[in-house]
Design a protein around this motif. Sequence first.
Motif, PDB file in Angstrom:
ATOM      1  N   ARG A  89       0.734  -1.303  -0.131  1.00  0.00           N
ATOM      2  CA  ARG A  89      -0.061  -0.001   0.028  1.00  0.00           C
ATOM      3  C   ARG A  89       0.623   1.307   0.022  1.00  0.00           C
ATOM      4  NH1 ARG A  89       0.197  -1.953   5.001  1.00  0.00           N
ATOM      5  NH2 ARG A  89       0.677  -0.256   6.940  1.00  0.00           N
ATOM      6  N   SER A  90       2.228   1.064   0.653  1.00  0.00           N
ATOM      7  CA  SER A  90       2.868   2.576   0.692  1.00  0.00           C
ATOM      8  C   SER A  90       3.943   2.332  -0.639  1.00  0.00           C
ATOM      9  CB  SER A  90       3.700   2.464   1.819  1.00  0.00           C
ATOM     10  OG  SER A  90       4.901   3.094   1.788  1.00  0.00           O
ATOM     11  N   PRO A  91       4.020   3.500  -1.511  1.00  0.00           N
ATOM     12  CA  PRO A  91       4.940   3.688  -2.383  1.00  0.00           C
ATOM     13  C   PRO A  91       6.377   3.180  -2.144  1.00  0.00           C
ATOM     14  CG  PRO A  91       3.272   5.417  -2.586  1.00  0.00           C
ATOM     15  CD  PRO A  91       2.984   4.631  -1.297  1.00  0.00           C
ATOM     16  N   ARG A  92       6.696   3.750  -0.890  1.00  0.00           N
ATOM     17  CA  ARG A  92       8.054   3.361  -0.547  1.00  0.00           C
ATOM     18  C   ARG A  92       8.436   2.202  -0.199  1.00  0.00           C
ATOM     19  NH1 ARG A  92      10.628   7.525   3.881  1.00  0.00           N
ATOM     20  NH2 ARG A  92      10.548   8.593   2.070  1.00  0.00           N
ATOM     21  N   ALA A  93       7.233   1.519   0.322  1.00  0.00           N
ATOM     22  CA  ALA A  93       7.573  -0.235   0.613  1.00  0.00           C
ATOM     23  C   ALA A  93       7.731  -0.815  -0.690  1.00  0.00           C
ATOM     24  CB  ALA A  93       6.370  -0.375   1.589  1.00  0.00           C
ATOM     25  N   VAL A  94       6.922  -0.492  -1.744  1.00  0.00           N
ATOM     26  CA  VAL A  94       7.008  -1.231  -2.997  1.00  0.00           C
ATOM     27  C   VAL A  94       7.999  -0.985  -3.919  1.00  0.00           C
ATOM     28  CG1 VAL A  94       5.532   0.050  -4.411  1.00  0.00           C
ATOM     29  CG2 VAL A  94       5.211  -2.322  -4.779  1.00  0.00           C
ATOM     30  N   LEU A  95       8.869   0.404  -3.745  1.00  0.00           N
ATOM     31  CA  LEU A  95       9.800   0.571  -4.582  1.00  0.00           C
ATOM     32  C   LEU A  95      10.918  -0.246  -4.793  1.00  0.00           C
ATOM     33  CD1 LEU A  95      10.696   2.817  -6.741  1.00  0.00           C
ATOM     34  CD2 LEU A  95      11.866   4.059  -4.433  1.00  0.00           C
ATOM     35  N   VAL A  96      11.621  -0.759  -3.775  1.00  0.00           N
ATOM     36  CA  VAL A  96      12.827  -1.708  -3.994  1.00  0.00           C
ATOM     37  C   VAL A  96      12.137  -3.118  -4.593  1.00  0.00           C
ATOM     38  CG1 VAL A  96      14.596  -2.970  -2.699  1.00  0.00           C
ATOM     39  CG2 VAL A  96      14.065  -0.476  -2.254  1.00  0.00           C
ATOM     40  N   PRO A  97      11.336  -3.726  -4.039  1.00  0.00           N
ATOM     41  CA  PRO A  97      10.836  -5.064  -4.823  1.00  0.00           C
ATOM     42  C   PRO A  97      10.277  -4.724  -5.962  1.00  0.00           C
ATOM     43  CG  PRO A  97       9.370  -4.535  -2.804  1.00  0.00           C
ATOM     44  CD  PRO A  97      10.371  -3.406  -2.825  1.00  0.00           C
ATOM     45  N   ALA A  98       9.890  -3.615  -6.441  1.00  0.00           N
ATOM     46  CA  ALA A  98       9.296  -3.105  -7.866  1.00  0.00           C
ATOM     47  C   ALA A  98      10.389  -3.239  -8.844  1.00  0.00           C
ATOM     48  CB  ALA A  98       8.425  -2.064  -7.691  1.00  0.00           C
ATOM     49  N   ILE A  99      11.671  -2.526  -8.511  1.00  0.00           N
ATOM     50  CA  ILE A  99      12.692  -2.558  -9.189  1.00  0.00           C
ATOM     51  C   ILE A  99      13.360  -3.808  -9.279  1.00  0.00           C
ATOM     52  CG2 ILE A  99      14.980  -1.452  -9.404  1.00  0.00           C
ATOM     53  CD1 ILE A  99      13.766   1.141  -8.128  1.00  0.00           C
ATOM     54  N   ALA A 100      13.375  -4.530  -8.209  1.00  0.00           N
ATOM     55  CA  ALA A 100      14.004  -5.991  -8.209  1.00  0.00           C
ATOM     56  C   ALA A 100      13.117  -6.846  -9.093  1.00  0.00           C
ATOM     57  CB  ALA A 100      13.934  -6.537  -6.893  1.00  0.00           C
ATOM     58  N   ALA A 101      11.859  -6.738  -9.324  1.00  0.00           N
ATOM     59  CA  ALA A 101      11.042  -7.492 -10.099  1.00  0.00           C
ATOM     60  C   ALA A 101      11.302  -7.154 -11.329  1.00  0.00           C
ATOM     61  CB  ALA A 101       9.505  -7.287  -9.540  1.00  0.00           C
ATOM     62  N   LEU A 102      11.237  -5.697 -11.636  1.00  0.00           N
ATOM     63  CA  LEU A 102      11.642  -5.407 -12.957  1.00  0.00           C
ATOM     64  C   LEU A 102      13.103  -6.043 -13.437  1.00  0.00           C
ATOM     65  CD1 LEU A 102      11.216  -3.452 -15.429  1.00  0.00           C
ATOM     66  CD2 LEU A 102      12.664  -1.798 -14.309  1.00  0.00           C
ATOM     67  N   PRO A 148      12.946 -13.009   9.095  1.00  0.00           N
ATOM     68  CA  PRO A 148      12.280 -11.433   9.796  1.00  0.00           C
ATOM     69  C   PRO A 148      11.269 -11.189   8.717  1.00  0.00           C
ATOM     70  CG  PRO A 148      14.698 -10.970   8.782  1.00  0.00           C
ATOM     71  CD  PRO A 148      14.497 -12.512   8.980  1.00  0.00           C
ATOM     72  N   SER A 149      10.027 -10.431   9.537  1.00  0.00           N
ATOM     73  CA  SER A 149       9.212  -9.889   8.610  1.00  0.00           C
ATOM     74  C   SER A 149       9.403  -9.311   7.407  1.00  0.00           C
ATOM     75  CB  SER A 149       8.148  -9.106   9.373  1.00  0.00           C
ATOM     76  OG  SER A 149       8.826  -8.173  10.045  1.00  0.00           O
ATOM     77  N   GLY A 150      10.506  -8.487   7.559  1.00  0.00           N
ATOM     78  CA  GLY A 150      10.983  -7.564   6.382  1.00  0.00           C
ATOM     79  C   GLY A 150      11.202  -8.279   5.366  1.00  0.00           C
ATOM     80  N   VAL A 153       8.034  -9.821   3.722  1.00  0.00           N
ATOM     81  CA  VAL A 153       7.284  -8.793   3.000  1.00  0.00           C
ATOM     82  C   VAL A 153       7.922  -8.787   1.548  1.00  0.00           C
ATOM     83  CG1 VAL A 153       6.702  -6.636   2.850  1.00  0.00           C
ATOM     84  CG2 VAL A 153       6.191  -7.838   4.756  1.00  0.00           C
ATOM     85  N   PHE A 154       9.392  -8.522   1.623  1.00  0.00           N
ATOM     86  CA  PHE A 154      10.069  -8.319   0.171  1.00  0.00           C
ATOM     87  C   PHE A 154       9.588  -9.604  -0.622  1.00  0.00           C
ATOM     88  CE2 PHE A 154      13.553  -8.924  -2.575  1.00  0.00           C
ATOM     89  CZ  PHE A 154      13.697  -7.573  -3.168  1.00  0.00           C
ATOM     90  N   LEU A 155       9.870 -10.544  -0.162  1.00  0.00           N
ATOM     91  CA  LEU A 155       9.574 -11.861  -1.067  1.00  0.00           C
ATOM     92  C   LEU A 155       8.285 -12.030  -1.460  1.00  0.00           C
ATOM     93  CD1 LEU A 155      11.701 -14.586   1.173  1.00  0.00           C
ATOM     94  CD2 LEU A 155      12.243 -13.261  -1.140  1.00  0.00           C
ATOM     95  N   LEU A 156       7.273 -11.547  -0.615  1.00  0.00           N
ATOM     96  CA  LEU A 156       5.835 -11.726  -1.106  1.00  0.00           C
ATOM     97  C   LEU A 156       5.592 -10.655  -2.143  1.00  0.00           C
ATOM     98  CD1 LEU A 156       2.879 -12.758  -0.665  1.00  0.00           C
ATOM     99  CD2 LEU A 156       2.494 -10.950   1.171  1.00  0.00           C
ATOM    100  N   ALA A 157       6.166  -9.406  -1.895  1.00  0.00           N
ATOM    101  CA  ALA A 157       5.907  -8.396  -2.992  1.00  0.00           C
ATOM    102  C   ALA A 157       6.570  -8.617  -4.179  1.00  0.00           C
ATOM    103  CB  ALA A 157       6.614  -7.030  -2.382  1.00  0.00           C
ATOM    104  N   LEU A 158       7.726  -9.208  -3.987  1.00  0.00           N
ATOM    105  CA  LEU A 158       8.469  -9.666  -5.358  1.00  0.00           C
ATOM    106  C   LEU A 158       7.431 -10.535  -6.273  1.00  0.00           C
ATOM    107  CD1 LEU A 158      11.103  -9.323  -6.947  1.00  0.00           C
ATOM    108  CD2 LEU A 158      11.951 -11.453  -5.874  1.00  0.00           C
TER     109      LEU A 158
END
Length: 390
Positions: A89-102, A148-150, A153-158
């Motif tokens: 839901r947060s643009p900042r939270a999604v930025l790094v996994p979004a670029i990694a997914a790219l 850890p939860s972080g 969350v990153f793996l799930l977002a990816l």
Amino acid sequence: MPPLTLECPVHVLRSARLPALLLLLAAIAGLVVAATPAGPGVIAARDAHLVLAGIDLSVGHWITDGLLALFFFVVAVELRHELTVGSLRSPRAVLVPAIAALGGVVVPIALYLVIANGTPSASGWPIPTATDIAFALGVLAVVGRGLPSGVRVFLLALAILDDIVGIVLIAVVFTADIDFVALAAALALTVAFGALSLLLRGRARVPVAVLMVVVAIAVWVLVHESGVHATIAGVLLGLAIAPGAGARARHALEPWVNVIVLPLFAFASALMPIPQVSPAAFAPAFWGTVLALPVGKFVGVIAFGSLAMALFSRGSRPLAFGDLAAAGALSGIGFTVSLLMSELAFAGAADLRDQAILGVLGGSAISLLAAVVLVSLRARRYRRVREAAA
């Protein structure tokens, strides 16, 4: 003696571990059955045509176009939840996994095209872009305890972002001539479906639910007739349904999707004889896929993820290199969506389709083994750190 209930079995059917196990067993079963004397008969049954609601499809296509729409509906409900109130839901939270997914999309495509460019296999370039969220979460559930939860969350977002890419590619790349009238009608009925979902309360909920099922079937038929792949109907309906109704629908459908839809799809997709040729005789469709999934995804996620953290993490590094490596290995498990893309990319070339499917199975298996090792090592390390701190 207390009365027996189905609470435990149903809980197991919704667990993250079960879909991954059933998908793997179903794919192995498909390959084994195809190699037995019964194989030709089972393949013929899969390819036999069945007419329903005036639509003539093979049994295999009823699975990939029809039943798999339920899987995409469940995925779309989860996507909407994560994008509105969940981890994305947060643009900042999604930025790094979004670029990694790219990176996990661009690098596999580039590697595939290096191998297949200029050959009939080149049209399969979207195949290694997908991540199987069921498998990824299954590996996390089995060997990722202690992360850890972080990291979770990153793996799930990816995985979720890769699913979005897969959905977009299916909707855009594998769509030929579009009947815009049928598509517009499907979109109008999708809006009606969403409006009906707001009425799912009180005494009227049963007739409203029945009407929603009728509207959902009509949307699927119209999307199929429009030329867009029919599974996109599941995505549209999953995004349109009201959050509360969507959560209840997902809860009801999840066991059926986990136990019937996904294993049946994996079995039908893997139901093919393995070509009796030397490795040198395999087409670029096989080599591009079997290398791009484990290698391209791994390199792309690590490279782009590291760059994103260097640019946007403001001096802090939210993930260690080992966490990124585990995420890269997990993202190479293509399976469900990659198998579907193999069917779509080589719909008119059965030999290339079969070799691409073998590449998906082989590349996903390599990524699965690498992910099990890397995720378990990271989880063990974090557990030791906590124990030392305690």
